[in-house]
Design an enzyme around this catalytic site. Structure first.
Site, mmCIF file in Angstrom:
data_model
loop_
_atom_site.group_PDB
_atom_site.id
_atom_site.type_symbol
_atom_site.label_atom_id
_atom_site.label_comp_id
_atom_site.label_asym_id
_atom_site.label_seq_id
_atom_site.Cartn_x
_atom_site.Cartn_y
_atom_site.Cartn_z
ATOM 1 N N HIS A 57 0.801 -1.227 0.000
ATOM 2 C CA HIS A 57 0.000 0.000 0.000
ATOM 3 C C HIS A 57 0.836 1.280 0.000
ATOM 4 O O HIS A 57 0.263 2.368 -0.035
ATOM 5 C CB HIS A 57 -0.921 0.009 1.219
ATOM 6 C CG HIS A 57 -0.154 0.099 2.496
ATOM 7 N ND1 HIS A 57 0.474 -0.991 3.053
ATOM 8 C CD2 HIS A 57 0.134 1.162 3.297
ATOM 9 C CE1 HIS A 57 1.111 -0.603 4.155
ATOM 10 N NE2 HIS A 57 0.911 0.691 4.317
ATOM 11 N N HIS A 72 1.609 6.923 -0.833
ATOM 12 C CA HIS A 72 0.728 6.079 -0.026
ATOM 13 C C HIS A 72 -0.534 5.814 -0.833
ATOM 14 O O HIS A 72 -1.296 6.736 -1.123
ATOM 15 C CB HIS A 72 0.395 6.782 1.292
ATOM 16 C CG HIS A 72 -0.020 5.843 2.375
ATOM 17 N ND1 HIS A 72 -1.258 5.251 2.396
ATOM 18 C CD2 HIS A 72 0.651 5.371 3.448
ATOM 19 C CE1 HIS A 72 -1.339 4.471 3.465
ATOM 20 N NE2 HIS A 72 -0.187 4.522 4.116
#
Length: 149
Positions: A57, A72
């Site tokens: 992620h 992110h």
């Protein structure tokens, strides 16, 4: 100076619009955020450098000047335990700007109840070190997000 380019296509919305106080309050560092297009896509390296941190992620690339850029992919996406994310490089790899890092699907993230918004943060930087910050415009992958002095 380092030019940081967009790892994704979408819309620049600025960190203040991120639905997470750690990012919206710039506690991790200054930068911007992208509301990505809702289709399966690949996040690419925003700078030339070395991948120093790599998770399904999120990833960090550090350039030759020591500037670390965090990408992110979505908010609270760590809770998906990597499902729907495919790593295309390894930690420690040297990458070129635009090189594919993680394949993912923002629509699937949203369907799982998470925000697909992607902060792009200049780690260990001060807000005044950034210029030409994009916070309200459409982006193609590779467009300039900000310049880092």
């Amino acid at each position: 100076m380092t030019t940081v380019t967009s790892p994704l296509a979408g819309r620049a919305i600025g960190l203040a619009a991120v639905p997470d106080p750690v990012f919206s309050g710039a506690m991790v560092g200054p930068g911007t955020a992208i509301d990505p297009v809702r289709e399966r896509s690949t996040a690419v390296a925003p700078v030339d450098g070395v991948v120093v941190s790599l998770h399904p992620h999120a990833f960090v690339v550090v350039d030759s000047q020591g500037h670390g850029v965090l990408v992110h992919l979505g908010i609270d996406t760590v809770q998906l335990n990597g499902e729907g994310f495919e790593l295309l490089v390894d930690k420690g790899d040297t990458v070129a700007r635009g090189q594919e890092i993680v394949r993912w699907d923002p629509a699937a993230v949203e369907a799982a109840g998470k925000s697909p918004i992607c902060p792009v943060v200049a780690l260990e930087a001060t807000a005044d070190a950034l210029s030409e910050l994009r916070e309200d415009s459409d982006l193609k992958t590779g467009d300039t997000l900000f310049a880092w002095q």
